[in-house]
Design a protein around this motif. Structure first.
Motif, PDB file in Angstrom:
ATOM      1  N   GLU A   1       5.108 -86.013   1.278  1.00 38.17           N
ATOM      2  CA  GLU A   1       6.127 -84.992   1.473  1.00 38.17           C
ATOM      3  C   GLU A   1       5.344 -83.692   1.588  1.00 38.17           C
ATOM      4  O   GLU A   1       4.787 -83.211   0.595  1.00 38.17           O
ATOM      5  CB  GLU A   1       7.091 -84.968   0.304  1.00 38.17           C
ATOM      6  CG  GLU A   1       8.240 -84.005   0.496  1.00 38.17           C
ATOM      7  CD  GLU A   1       9.264 -84.134  -0.619  1.00 38.17           C
ATOM      8  OE1 GLU A   1      10.243 -84.875  -0.430  1.00 38.17           O
ATOM      9  OE2 GLU A   1       9.039 -83.499  -1.679  1.00 38.17           O
ATOM     10  N   GLY A   2       5.240 -83.179   2.792  1.00 39.60           N
ATOM     11  CA  GLY A   2       4.347 -82.062   3.040  1.00 39.60           C
ATOM     12  C   GLY A   2       2.920 -82.518   2.794  1.00 39.60           C
ATOM     13  O   GLY A   2       2.489 -83.532   3.323  1.00 39.60           O
ATOM     14  N   ASP A   3       2.215 -81.818   1.940  1.00 40.33           N
ATOM     15  CA  ASP A   3       0.834 -82.183   1.607  1.00 40.33           C
ATOM     16  C   ASP A   3       0.738 -83.057   0.370  1.00 40.33           C
ATOM     17  O   ASP A   3      -0.351 -83.483  -0.008  1.00 40.33           O
ATOM     18  CB  ASP A   3      -0.006 -80.917   1.379  1.00 40.33           C
ATOM     19  CG  ASP A   3      -0.224 -80.140   2.660  1.00 40.33           C
ATOM     20  OD1 ASP A   3      -0.158 -80.750   3.744  1.00 40.33           O
ATOM     21  OD2 ASP A   3      -0.460 -78.915   2.572  1.00 40.33           O
ATOM     22  N   GLU A   4       1.876 -83.325  -0.287  1.00 43.05           N
ATOM     23  CA  GLU A   4       1.857 -84.076  -1.543  1.00 43.05           C
ATOM     24  C   GLU A   4       2.051 -85.573  -1.300  1.00 43.05           C
ATOM     25  O   GLU A   4       3.009 -85.987  -0.641  1.00 43.05           O
ATOM     26  CB  GLU A   4       2.954 -83.576  -2.486  1.00 43.05           C
ATOM     27  CG  GLU A   4       2.966 -84.298  -3.811  1.00 43.05           C
ATOM     28  CD  GLU A   4       4.122 -83.897  -4.711  1.00 43.05           C
ATOM     29  OE1 GLU A   4       4.109 -84.305  -5.880  1.00 43.05           O
ATOM     30  OE2 GLU A   4       5.039 -83.189  -4.252  1.00 43.05           O
ATOM     31  N   CYS A   5       1.148 -86.372  -1.842  1.00 42.01           N
ATOM     32  CA  CYS A   5       1.293 -87.821  -1.798  1.00 42.01           C
ATOM     33  C   CYS A   5       2.322 -88.220  -2.846  1.00 42.01           C
ATOM     34  O   CYS A   5       2.131 -87.985  -4.044  1.00 42.01           O
ATOM     35  CB  CYS A   5      -0.047 -88.493  -2.078  1.00 42.01           C
ATOM     36  SG  CYS A   5       0.032 -90.294  -1.988  1.00 42.01           S
ATOM     37  N   ILE A   6       3.427 -88.833  -2.398  1.00 48.92           N
ATOM     38  CA  ILE A   6       4.503 -89.202  -3.322  1.00 48.92           C
ATOM     39  C   ILE A   6       4.646 -90.713  -3.479  1.00 48.92           C
ATOM     40  O   ILE A   6       5.418 -91.184  -4.303  1.00 48.92           O
ATOM     41  CB  ILE A   6       5.841 -88.569  -2.902  1.00 48.92           C
ATOM     42  CG1 ILE A   6       6.256 -89.007  -1.501  1.00 48.92           C
ATOM     43  CG2 ILE A   6       5.755 -87.049  -2.991  1.00 48.92           C
ATOM     44  CD1 ILE A   6       7.648 -88.548  -1.081  1.00 48.92           C
ATOM     45  N   GLY A   7       3.902 -91.471  -2.702  1.00 43.49           N
ATOM     46  CA  GLY A   7       3.903 -92.922  -2.825  1.00 43.49           C
ATOM     47  C   GLY A   7       2.643 -93.488  -2.220  1.00 43.49           C
ATOM     48  O   GLY A   7       2.111 -92.930  -1.252  1.00 43.49           O
TER      49      GLY A   7
END
Length: 134
Positions: A39-45
């Protein structure tokens, strides 16, 4: 892959940078890869994947270290990952997808049942060096 160490730490809070790098360098030559959702630059999975061949199954894919960031659970991220893994396994000509889930992780069990996975046997372990475990 190394850049995603922070989400890995949701499963292994004490893993050091050095150990993670060392493990990745040892695993990648043996068909290990990772798939991630951002999500954007964030790894969420994220999930690790292996594929190989066994006499009883033929070519198989293994899910390893399946993680959805706690702030993003119940949003379809896990299903997105398993759907991708399923298609990847089909594309590679695998006969099955396998995974391990700790016996007490009932949330994971429910999720995997809902994704069409069923227990087929027991994964036995014999710990030889407790200090070496992550």
């Amino acid at each position: 892959m190394y850049a995603q160490i922070e989400i890995i730490r949701h499963l292994y809070p004490n893993i050091s940078d050095e150990k993670y790098k060392f493990y990745l360098e040892a695993m990648i030559p043996h068909n290990y890869t990772q798939v991630a959702v951002f999500e954007g630059d964030e790894c969420i999975g994220l999930t690790g994947l292996w594929y190989g061949i066994k006499l009883w199954s033929g070519k198989y894919m293994e899910i390893d270290n399946f993680i959805v960031h706690p702030d993003h659970r119940s949003k379809g991220i896990g299903k997105m990952l398993t759907d991708y893994v399923n298609q990847k396994a089909i594309d590679l000509g695998c006969t099955m997808i396998v995974l391990d889930a700790f016996t007490g992780n009932f949330t994971a069990h429910r999720f995997y049942y809902n994704q069409g996975y069923n227990p087929r046997g027991f994964h036995f372990i014999k710990t030889l060096n407790e200090d070496g475990l992550t």
